[in-house]
Enzyme design. Structure first.
Site, short mmCIF file in Angstrom:
data_model
loop_
_atom_site.label_atom_id
_atom_site.label_comp_id
_atom_site.label_asym_id
_atom_site.label_seq_id
_atom_site.Cartn_x
_atom_site.Cartn_y
_atom_site.Cartn_z
N HIS A 157 214.28 75.28 -9.81
CA HIS A 157 214.74 74.47 -10.95
C HIS A 157 213.69 74.34 -12.05
O HIS A 157 213.96 73.78 -13.10
CB HIS A 157 215.17 73.08 -10.45
N ASP A 166 218.20 76.81 -14.79
CA ASP A 166 219.00 75.59 -14.89
C ASP A 166 220.35 75.80 -14.20
O ASP A 166 220.74 76.93 -13.87
CB ASP A 166 219.16 75.13 -16.35
#
Ligand code: COA
Length: 375
Positions: free
Chosen positions: A345, A349
């Site tokens: 992350h 995204d």
């Protein structure tokens, strides 16, 4: 006469044969433990007993003795239950009572006798053991050195989990792929057997062509430099393999230049080497993204952990047949599989991951689309 308070006239205890042993157990706490007696005490003992019962439900019957003795009502029982205890040769204080206030019921005796039979059927373990130094004094522990692969897994997985992961999961309709696979395998015989995994690896590679970021690696900041993304041209797709030595992740090199059959042959080569513990370093290094097909063993969902120098991993669940509605609203049979993606992350995204996953889904759900993209 006006009744102001609805109080019971009397309490009837159905306990018909309280033995001297029971009397001792029911004696006020102060007499037993030297604690000041209070009206709250018996209730507290029952609560404590329930807690211990939950906590130790997986322990062997013999390990439960210490816990049970703290329940003052646990050794109360009806004559019928006492008869049963005698029949099975069971001491009442060993049995976890599930009746009111911890009373021992018939089924408690049956359950205890059954679990004692299972325990005694287990082969004895010749191990070096030592009593626990912790709070659970009844526990017996044994230290085992990690295997070389576990050692490696310990280090790499600990490092991997310093990366902020997120999970993205979806259900994929693999009905057409199942049919195609079955047809191809029937035609080619056992020689070139294709599994779901071979198609999935190809689908991931085709999707990477549209989402090259998922094939990248992160170069962490060092010497004050800003972190970088290193884009990689070749799709070297790792396969998590359950081998006799443990988990290994060799990779199929240059998947974009391979047919599905080439991938199958390469997987067979890697599986054979892995089985014999002969995978060379070259096969185990240079991976760019991984597929972990836990579904070949079982399990619907998995939260896979990223492999070092990769930003995404796909966990594949077990294919299963479920009822579904077709466009006409009729109930039909569908073969479905769960795909669970984990991604880094820091650089990926959720929307990018979802788009990439949708591409893979399209290829897997409609294998014809894959054919159209093959060179
Ligand atoms: N759902 C249902 N069936 C599946 C399946 C799935 N997701 N994946 C494979 N199968 C079936 C295959 O089709 C085959 O059945 P068939 O003989 O009727 O055709 C059977 O299971 C055996 O497949 P397998 O030989 O294991 O081939 P594979 O190419 O699918 O998988 C490995 C190869 C190496 C990935 C697999 O053996 C393995 O090790 N999986 C475990 C991975 C793992 O441990 N992951 C966890 C990492 S944390």
């Amino acid at each position: 006469m006006e009744l102001r308070e609805k109080k019971p006239l009397c309490d009837i205890d159905v306990q018909s044969d309280i033995s001297p042993e029971d009397e001792a157990i029911l004696a006020p706490p102060a007499e037993q433990a030297g604690e000041p007696s209070s009206p709250q005490q018996p209730q507290k003992a029952v609560e404590q007993y329930s807690y211990l019962q939950r906590d130790q439900s997986e322990d062997s019957p013999s390990n439960n003795k210490a816990a049970i003795s703290s329940g003052r009502h646990s050794s109360l029982a009806t004559p019928a239950v006492r008869g049963l205890l005698k029949e099975f040769g069971v001491n009442i204080v060993e049995v976890l009572g599930t009746g009111k206030d911890g009373r021992v019921l018939k089924e408690d005796v049956h359950n205890f006798a059954a679990s004692r039979a299972i325990e005694s059927a287990k082969p004895p373990q010749a191990t070096s053991t030592r009593p626990s130094s912790g709070a659970d004094q009844g526990q017996v522990e044994k230290s085992i050195t990690l295997t070389p692969i576990q050692n490696q897994m310990f280090k790499t997985m600990t490092r991997s989990l310093t990366i902020p992961h997120f999970l993205y999961a979806d259900e994929i309709d693999v009905t057409p792929l199942s049919t195609l696979r079955h047809r191809l395998n029937t035609q080619s015989g056992k020689q070139h057997k294709l599994s779901f995994l071979h198609f999935i690896i190809k689908a991931v590679s085709l999707a990477i062509e549209d989402f090259p970021l998922l094939n990248a690696r992160v170069e962490a900041a060092s010497n004050g430099d800003a972190p970088k993304l290193v884009m990689r041209e070749k799709h070297n797709i790792g396969i998590a393999m359950d081998t006799p030595q443990g988990l290994l992740v060799p990779n199929v090199k240059h998947v974009s230049s391979k047919s599905i059959l080439d991938i199958a042959l390469e997987c067979s080569r890697l599986q054979a080497l892995a089985k014999d513990g002969k995978l060379p370093v070259a096969d185990l290094t240079g991976g760019t993204i991984t597929v972990s097909n836990i579904g070949s063993i079982g399990g619907t969902y998995v939260a896979p952990v990223l492999v070092q120098k990769e930003v995404a991993i796909l966990g594949v669940g077990k294919a299963r047949t479920v009822p579904a509605f077709n466009e006409q609203g009729q109930v039909i049979k569908k073969d479905v599989m769960n795909f669970s993606w984990s991604a880094d992350h820091r650089v990926i995204d959720g929307a990018t991951m979802a788009r990439m996953a949708e591409h893979v889904r399209a290829f897997v759900e409609e294998p014809g689309l894959m054919m159209a993209r093959l060179r």
